[in-house]
Design a protein around this motif. Structure first.
Motif, PDB file in Angstrom:
ATOM      1  N   LYS A  20       0.840  -1.182   0.000  1.00 33.01           N
ATOM      2  CA  LYS A  20       0.000   0.000   0.000  1.00 33.01           C
ATOM      3  C   LYS A  20       0.879   1.238   0.000  1.00 33.01           C
ATOM      4  O   LYS A  20       1.854   1.326   0.736  1.00 33.01           O
ATOM      5  N   ARG A  24      -6.589   7.537   0.724  1.00 30.00           N
ATOM      6  CA  ARG A  24      -7.266   8.769   0.305  1.00 30.00           C
ATOM      7  C   ARG A  24      -8.158   9.299   1.412  1.00 30.00           C
ATOM      8  O   ARG A  24      -8.699  10.372   1.311  1.00 30.00           O
ATOM      9  N   SER A  70      -6.212  -2.166   0.666  1.00 26.64           N
ATOM     10  CA  SER A  70      -7.000  -1.272  -0.171  1.00 26.64           C
ATOM     11  C   SER A  70      -6.434  -1.197  -1.587  1.00 26.64           C
ATOM     12  O   SER A  70      -5.233  -1.052  -1.778  1.00 26.64           O
ATOM     13  N   LEU A  71      -7.324  -1.281  -2.555  1.00 24.60           N
ATOM     14  CA  LEU A  71      -6.919  -1.113  -3.955  1.00 24.60           C
ATOM     15  C   LEU A  71      -7.453   0.186  -4.539  1.00 24.60           C
ATOM     16  O   LEU A  71      -7.129   0.533  -5.664  1.00 24.60           O
ATOM     17  N   ASP A  72      -8.287   0.894  -3.765  1.00 25.91           N
ATOM     18  CA  ASP A  72      -8.869   2.126  -4.294  1.00 25.91           C
ATOM     19  C   ASP A  72      -8.496   3.349  -3.459  1.00 25.91           C
ATOM     20  O   ASP A  72      -8.999   4.431  -3.689  1.00 25.91           O
ATOM     21  N   TYR A  74      -9.175   3.906  -0.395  1.00 28.12           N
ATOM     22  CA  TYR A  74     -10.032   4.064   0.771  1.00 28.12           C
ATOM     23  C   TYR A  74      -9.672   2.960   1.760  1.00 28.12           C
ATOM     24  O   TYR A  74      -8.531   2.566   1.851  1.00 28.12           O
ATOM     25  N   TYR A  95     -11.871  -7.179  -3.044  1.00 25.77           N
ATOM     26  CA  TYR A  95     -11.543  -6.479  -4.290  1.00 25.77           C
ATOM     27  C   TYR A  95     -11.479  -7.397  -5.507  1.00 25.77           C
ATOM     28  O   TYR A  95     -11.440  -6.935  -6.633  1.00 25.77           O
ATOM     29  N   HIS A 121     -20.297  -1.748  -2.376  1.00 28.68           N
ATOM     30  CA  HIS A 121     -19.067  -0.961  -2.516  1.00 28.68           C
ATOM     31  C   HIS A 121     -17.938  -1.820  -3.082  1.00 28.68           C
ATOM     32  O   HIS A 121     -17.907  -3.042  -2.879  1.00 28.68           O
ATOM     33  N   ASN A 122     -16.999  -1.167  -3.763  1.00 27.67           N
ATOM     34  CA  ASN A 122     -15.887  -1.878  -4.404  1.00 27.67           C
ATOM     35  C   ASN A 122     -15.162  -2.838  -3.465  1.00 27.67           C
ATOM     36  O   ASN A 122     -14.827  -3.955  -3.852  1.00 27.67           O
ATOM     37  N   ASP A 123     -14.892  -2.408  -2.246  1.00 37.35           N
ATOM     38  CA  ASP A 123     -14.106  -3.221  -1.331  1.00 37.35           C
ATOM     39  C   ASP A 123     -14.883  -4.401  -0.751  1.00 37.35           C
ATOM     40  O   ASP A 123     -14.321  -5.236  -0.052  1.00 37.35           O
ATOM     41  N   LEU A 126     -16.291  -6.437  -5.468  1.00 40.22           N
ATOM     42  CA  LEU A 126     -15.626  -6.590  -6.774  1.00 40.22           C
ATOM     43  C   LEU A 126     -15.244  -8.038  -7.078  1.00 40.22           C
ATOM     44  O   LEU A 126     -15.073  -8.404  -8.237  1.00 40.22           O
TER      45      LEU A 126
END
Length: 141
Positions: A20, A24, A70-72, A74, A95, A121-123, A126
């Motif tokens: 990481k 953000r 986290s990949l985004d 957040y 993710y 949500h993405n986390d 996905l």
């Protein structure tokens, strides 16, 4: 200055392949301290060859936590796997990086299981693409 503070990187010695760079969002110091202790000192933590991007922890008897960095930018996310006597339950799919199915196979063996996501949500969702059926609330479809 405040923007730069939110992008800070705090080091956690990790077994996963990813690294990481920054968040953000402001990091919660209590959550960070807990994750640092868990990830650096818990002896149940392991990484499976099927997915080198997640860490797996035995949280309780037949309850596993799969940690996703986290990949985004957040928050980091957790996938939970409950191993019952006749079926398993996977809660959220993270993710979707690497083979979540491969890790679940390692944890549950040939035990059948269901997959449910708490929200879209993405986390949390996905990784849904890896499964034939994923259950969710009708408003999340």
């Amino acid at each position: 200055m405040a923007e730069e503070k939110n992008r800070s990187y705090r080091k956690i010695d990790s077994m996963v392949s990813g690294r990481k760079k920054a968040w953000r969002e402001a990091e919660n110091p209590v959550r960070f301290a807990y994750e640092k202790l868990l990830r650096e000192r818990d002896e149940t933590g392991r990484v499976y060859e099927a997915n080198p991007f997640v860490e797996v922890y035995d949280l309780r008897h037949n309850l596993f936590g799969i940690y996703n960095e986290s990949l985004d930018g957040y928050g980091d996310s957790w996938v939970f796997v409950i191993k019952g006597s006749r079926r398993g339950l996977v809660i959220d799919t993270g993710y979707g990086l690497g083979s979540l199915k491969g890790v679940i196979r390692e944890l549950l063996g040939s035990l059948p299981y269901d997959v449910a996501v708490t929200h879209s949500h993405n986390d949390h969702a996905l990784g849904n693409y890896q499964f034939q059926n994923v259950y969710c609330h009708e408003f999340e479809v």
